[in-house]
Design an enzyme around this catalytic site. Structure first.
Site, PDB file in Angstrom:
ATOM      1  N   GLY A 191       0.777  -1.353  -0.120  1.00  0.00           N
ATOM      2  CA  GLY A 191       0.160   0.011  -0.119  1.00  0.00           C
ATOM      3  C   GLY A 191       0.851   1.256   0.087  1.00  0.00           C
ATOM      4  O   GLY A 191       0.272   2.081  -0.507  1.00  0.00           O
ATOM      5  N   HIS A 192       2.001   1.113   0.428  1.00  0.00           N
ATOM      6  CA  HIS A 192       2.931   2.363   0.444  1.00  0.00           C
ATOM      7  C   HIS A 192       4.295   1.921  -0.349  1.00  0.00           C
ATOM      8  O   HIS A 192       5.016   1.171   0.372  1.00  0.00           O
ATOM      9  CB  HIS A 192       3.400   2.731   2.047  1.00  0.00           C
ATOM     10  CG  HIS A 192       3.778   4.137   1.974  1.00  0.00           C
ATOM     11  ND1 HIS A 192       5.063   4.523   1.170  1.00  0.00           N
ATOM     12  CD2 HIS A 192       3.653   5.158   3.082  1.00  0.00           C
ATOM     13  CE1 HIS A 192       5.365   5.737   1.631  1.00  0.00           C
ATOM     14  NE2 HIS A 192       4.566   6.007   2.638  1.00  0.00           N
ATOM     15  N   HIS A 270      -1.805   9.910  -1.940  1.00  0.00           N
ATOM     16  CA  HIS A 270      -0.710  10.352  -0.947  1.00  0.00           C
ATOM     17  C   HIS A 270       0.634  10.686  -1.509  1.00  0.00           C
ATOM     18  O   HIS A 270       1.260  10.233  -2.111  1.00  0.00           O
ATOM     19  CB  HIS A 270      -0.543   9.099   0.062  1.00  0.00           C
ATOM     20  CG  HIS A 270       0.461   9.239   1.026  1.00  0.00           C
ATOM     21  ND1 HIS A 270       1.590   8.843   1.448  1.00  0.00           N
ATOM     22  CD2 HIS A 270       0.238   9.799   2.605  1.00  0.00           C
ATOM     23  CE1 HIS A 270       2.293   9.300   2.519  1.00  0.00           C
ATOM     24  NE2 HIS A 270       1.214   9.663   3.120  1.00  0.00           N
ATOM     25  N   GLU A 322      -2.901  13.271   3.432  1.00  0.00           N
ATOM     26  CA  GLU A 322      -1.371  13.816   3.137  1.00  0.00           C
ATOM     27  C   GLU A 322      -1.353  13.935   1.645  1.00  0.00           C
ATOM     28  O   GLU A 322      -0.163  13.221   0.966  1.00  0.00           O
ATOM     29  CB  GLU A 322      -0.131  12.948   3.802  1.00  0.00           C
ATOM     30  CG  GLU A 322      -0.684  12.666   5.438  1.00  0.00           C
ATOM     31  CD  GLU A 322       0.340  12.014   6.037  1.00  0.00           C
ATOM     32  OE1 GLU A 322       0.760  10.841   5.509  1.00  0.00           O
ATOM     33  OE2 GLU A 322       1.147  12.627   7.212  1.00  0.00           O
ATOM     34  N   GLU A 338       4.475  17.946   3.072  1.00  0.00           N
ATOM     35  CA  GLU A 338       5.179  17.278   3.783  1.00  0.00           C
ATOM     36  C   GLU A 338       6.736  17.144   3.486  1.00  0.00           C
ATOM     37  O   GLU A 338       7.089  17.258   2.391  1.00  0.00           O
ATOM     38  CB  GLU A 338       4.527  15.855   4.018  1.00  0.00           C
ATOM     39  CG  GLU A 338       5.074  15.021   4.842  1.00  0.00           C
ATOM     40  CD  GLU A 338       4.707  13.564   4.834  1.00  0.00           C
ATOM     41  OE1 GLU A 338       3.534  13.519   4.477  1.00  0.00           O
ATOM     42  OE2 GLU A 338       5.422  13.047   5.557  1.00  0.00           O
ATOM     43  N   CYS A 340       8.831  14.902   4.050  1.00  0.00           N
ATOM     44  CA  CYS A 340       9.162  13.779   3.231  1.00  0.00           C
ATOM     45  C   CYS A 340       8.796  13.700   1.797  1.00  0.00           C
ATOM     46  O   CYS A 340       9.613  13.251   0.966  1.00  0.00           O
ATOM     47  CB  CYS A 340       8.667  12.367   3.748  1.00  0.00           C
ATOM     48  SG  CYS A 340       8.928  12.156   5.572  1.00  0.00           S
ATOM     49  N   CYS A 418       8.420  10.248  10.324  1.00  0.00           N
ATOM     50  CA  CYS A 418       9.028   9.865   9.129  1.00  0.00           C
ATOM     51  C   CYS A 418       9.980  11.059   8.674  1.00  0.00           C
ATOM     52  O   CYS A 418      11.216  10.717   8.214  1.00  0.00           O
ATOM     53  CB  CYS A 418       8.067   9.716   8.175  1.00  0.00           C
ATOM     54  SG  CYS A 418       6.850  10.962   7.873  1.00  0.00           S
TER      55      CYS A 418
END
Lengths: 658, 658
Positions: A191-192, A270, A322, A338, A340, A418
């Site tokens: 999923g990420h 995201h 996000e 963000e 990241c 993160c």
């Protein structure tokens, strides 16, 4: 080892680049001396007042060294991984036996926690061993694996120690045995996204093609029908890791799995997931020669940077998920941007640059680095922004729930931490982003004082000494040291912000326009270079008033101050509150002045503006316009420095008085 | 029957006022002929495409007429109550046997559902009988009771039928036996204020002082320590009706129960709860002479209208909790400004006006009524806004989750359908808001064509015929009919927006400044009036450019167009998209023109402005300023009419070019 692909240049590895730079040394030293030790304390729950990380304890529990429960986010392992990666980079250029001993100990712990079959994930090992690979949508198993693989590669590169690398090869081998299109394998993906770019790195380091193929599998499978993430959710009984009970059908656009990656044209979902995926796509295009992947990368790049990027290099307009929202939706106050995500944007830009030396990539890379990324870190190295706003009204951040995510001051550490280790890892490997090289060209992407050992594909070796006071000044001197004369091109990036106002001198002689060629933002000076040749580049560092495309409603009637790569902002401490009440003339002239008292020294911009007059107002909320305003001095500071002098309002975009 | 209190004037009941008004007749007719029947269909789940209400079915199930489960919000009963209240008002002035028969049937159903002890709440009766009075914080039991009491009073007033009134007296008696400070009673109050103002109405109608005392008990108890809502949450095991599992400690500021009401100085929390409470506080101050309550009302009024009110009369800046945020935080795009909250603001203003004839109250009442409230309803009477934004970008409403609550078009009916019946009940009783009267003064608060039968405290009776084309034109004619000459004052509101530019003529003669007195925004003309006297008031209806206090960051550099009580806005259909790219000169002159083709006819404002030039942009997102703009015609329409001509951008606040 590298296949014939689309890769045209290689970055000059940061271990061949010694930084000697007035601007950056402070930051890289801060990362080395403060951030990395501080983060180790954080991982060990030794930061007073900060939320506990529990990351190390999770590994100790999984390794059987202590009793206890898993604590933290399901992806908590990745914090240690990113820290180890940063340490690997740091040790590579700054040996430190004490730090290495600590990291070796942490690596031993990681390996002790690893299962015999190679699997490693403290959440599942401690809390739900029977649920392994049942919720890839939510649970970041491959994401955590990816980060530990990146750490292993960095640590091996930095120390020559194979222990973690070998362990992660076992993990990757195990993952390869689980996932794939072959019968009996799980035809899924995470999923990420993260494992994909990590596997490419593992392939590059080990030469094992299975890892490259596995990365390609994950990229190719993503978004295919029937949708794996939806099917998995159905199979799981429509549950979620994050919510109790039966949940609504998830939207795989959040995970960029709504359509196959080659069909994606707009950056959605995201934002960190997106840019990590785009990075891997570019990696695969470069290595495998996949033109369709490259075409998708270009479309996504174009959409992202020309329609969805803040002037600070931030991406992600909404804190809900996000995520990207839609083209030209760039609110300054409810922004996400963000840290990241900007780092991921830098990764993506860096990969694209290796396929095509086009300053669209390096300009954006520079913008994100000098503004959003540097600005995310407090000057003490111990406080960080997760969200990087372009407009702050501290009272609204506290009292309007729709702006709670925007913090007016940097936070000590986050439950979901993160960003800080991501900053540490990129700044620890900063040298990697400066130069590119191929057979007969040396590219200068960033202007950072350094000495680089560059080996051209032709075999020629050259030492490039770059001296500059960038970004404060626009003079860059490159001195070449060569054992023997060599014929190659030196390609200097002419940043788009200079609007072409650049002068190049070689050994003191100004080059005529026909003495070099400009292509895609790079000035190519091709000649037989000899030892001691000196190239001087002078970039016009004008103060610029920048406007946004009228399609960006949030910036209508506004302009931002920019000087070179730096975006500027107004802070309450310099200009009083109610920054929205300040306007500047469209033909404003701002003077750049080096203020050595400002946070270690920085160029500030000073000019005149207008401030709406509050004195004619008493208690009323509305009245027929009187519009009285008076001239005031206005002072702007680099965005990257905002929020280092106490809490107050901040604004990047200023009203223009016409 | 009314105690000696602080009440100085009484409103002239709407059943003594016959509306004959070009502007309002269309709306009141719409409510009578369309909204009320449509809402009855909605309550009966007969609206295709709208979320089912299930309200009637809940009553049928509770009454034992059919099997089934409760469906809808815990406060679903109040939808029927508000509809019955509106019907009561409507029947009062527009007898309609068919509608009355339907309403009688609904009332029979309500009474059949009522428990023998007087209790009535279909949620608890059907779903959780053992949980009665265990979650006042979340469950709206007394709120629903309050709405049914209001309905009972209205229906009795409108039809003379006591059935529902008697039933609700039984309910109120039962509530009185449950709640109070006496030993053995539950020392609590509702999470959503409403019962308090309803009990005051019940007291006024029945003369039963226990109801007034019970209302005072609820108001006085609220916010006392130990906090009832928190204690109840603890006792309940820290659970919530809205969320599964153990919940976080609630913040009673959301319910205005954080401190005793007399200590409240700032409007906080859920805005509808707030204004319903303030209304009851003003009621109690008026009836009981409680100066401390009045002082609190004045502070809260002042805070709300001078620091937290949109120019449209909307209140509630954030959709998180449908709540106030903080002083001067009035974002136009992420706004809430719920229709019900503006209606509650009108209630509060109306009560304050009875204590003190000060046009601060009637000006705000007018502002909220003509803009936020009227604007919430589509011209078809079948679609409503819940949230009333001051700036709309439809794509953002769809694609940026932080703006999902802002709808670009009115919705057919809501799962939580508080607003449409609230609009119905206020417009059905509109006549009530026009006049006030006491011993020797007749006040004209609103300018609405009508014929009113007014009885002064002195005993004199006068018929006041008001003729006007307000709000389009500023001429108002009042013709008095008297059986015999009478000495009293006629007090005409001089709206603050007129900036005092008003001319008064009596029987054709302009009054000199010393022929009347101005006090708190009212012009008092005291004389011996005789039959046939004609008073003419001419208010200057200039087009005004209004600016907001500079403390409102969201409106810095902007102005809004206003003409009389009407706030104007730009719509995409008239001005193209990218409304943020339009600016108007600070000295803009706009011409008012009656456009009879616009939605039944309306004054539009036409002038010149500038539009940022898009043609010099290609694909780039940022560039050094060129700031090219061209002159364009600009057309503004009344805010109350926006969104009736298809989906598009809308903006109230416009950039001012200086």
């Amino acid at each position: 080892m590298i296949q014939a692909g689309l890769q045209r240049t290689q970055p000059v590895s940061f271990n061949q680049v010694r930084l000697e730079d007035a601007y950056w040394t402070a930051y890289t030293k801060l990362v080395r001396e403060t951030v990395i030790p501080y983060q180790w304390d954080a991982l060990n729950d030794r930061i007073e007042g900060a939320e506990p990380s529990h990351a190390i304890r999770n590994f100790r529990i999984a390794a059987g060294h202590e009793e206890g429960s898993f604590y933290g986010f399901v992806f908590q392992d990745s914090d240690l991984a990113k820290w180890l990666e940063a340490v690997g980079y740091s040790l590579n250029v700054h040996p430190n036996p004490e730090l290495e001993a600590i990291a070796d100990g942490a690596i031993d712990l990681v390996i002790e926690a690893q299962q015999p079959d190679g699997y490693l994930n403290t959440y599942f090992q401690i809390k739900a061993p029977e649920e392994r690979w049942t919720n890839l949508f939510d649970c970041h198993e491959l994401y955590c694996a990816g980060h530990m693989i990146e750490a292993a590669v960095a640590y091996y590169d930095g120390t020559g120690k194979r222990k973690l690398l070998d362990a992660m090869c076992r993990f990757a081998d195990y993952i390869d045995s689980v996932f794939g299109t072959e019968p009996g394998k799980l035809r899924g993906y995470d999923g990420h996204q993260e494992i994909e770019l990590a596997l490419v790195k593992l392939y590059k380091t080990t030469g094992e093609e299975r890892y490259l193929k596995l990365a390609a599998y994950f990229i190719n499978e993503r978004g295919q029908e029937p949708n794996f993430l939806i099917a998995e959710w159905e199979k799981r009984g429509r549950t979620s890791h994050w919510q109790a009970g039966v949940t609504r059908k998830p939207d795989p656009a959040y995970n960029q799995a709504h359509v196959p990656v080659r069909e994606q044209e707009v950056a959605v979902g995201h934002s960190v997931r997106a840019v990590y995926m785009y990075t891997a796509m570019a990696d695969l295009a470069a290595l495998t020669g996949d033109e369709s992947l490259l075409a998708a990368c270009k479309k996504l790049w174009d959409n992202m940077v020309n329609k969805q990027m803040y002037i600070t290099g931030g991406i992600g307009s909404t804190h809900h998920g996000e995520a990207f929202s839609f083209d030209y939706d760039l609110p300054n106050d409810t922004v996400y941007a963000e840290t990241c995500a900007s780092i991921g944007l830098i990764f993506f830009a860096h990969r694209m640059l290796q396929i095509e030396a086009d300053s669209t990539y390096s300009d954006v890379l520079e913008r994100a680095l000098y503004n959003n990324v540097v600005g995310s870190m407090q000057q003490d190295g111990k406080h960080f922004f997760y969200v990087n706003p372009l407009e702050v009204w501290p009272e609204a951040s506290r009292k309007n729930p729709g702006r709670h995510h925007v913090k007016a001051v940097r936070q000590p550490w986050f439950g979901c931490s993160c960003c800080p280790p991501n900053v540490a890892r990129i700044l620890s490997s900063l040298g990697e982003y400066i130069y590119g090289v191929n057979d007969n060209t040396v590219y200068t992407h960033l202007y950072i004082g350094s000495t680089a050992q560059v080996k051209l594909g032709s075999g020629a070796a050259v030492e490039l000494k770059q001296e500059t006071n960038y970004p404060w000044h626009g003079d860059i001197t490159l001195t070449l040291s060569l054992a023997e004369a060599a014929n190659f091109a030196l390609a200097l990036r002419i940043p788009s912000w200079s609007e072409g106002k650049a002068e190049i001198r070689v050994n003191g002689e100004t080059l005529a326009a026909d003495a070099y060629t400009i292509d895609k933002g790079y000035a190519y000076i091709t000649r037989a270079w000899v030892d001691g040749d000196k190239v001087e580049l002078t970039l016009a560092l004008d103060v610029q008033l920048i406007e946004a495309n009228p399609l960006v409603r949030a910036n209508s009637g506004k302009a931002a101050l920019q000087r070179g790569p730096l975006v500027y902002c107004l802070e309450e401490t310099d200009n009083g509150d109610k920054l929205a009440g300040i306007s500047i003339p469209a033909d404003a002239t701002f003077t750049a002045r080096f203020d050595d008292s400002l946070l270690g020294g920085a160029i500030v911009l000073e000019g005149e503006g207008y401030r709406d007059d509050q004195s004619t107002w008493s208690g009323e909320l509305y009245r027929p316009v009187k519009r009285q305003s008076g001239r005031i001095p206005v002072k702007a500071v680099p965005y990257s420095l905002w929020g280092n002098r106490g809490e107050g309002e901040m604004a990047v975009w200023l009203r223009v008085r016409e």
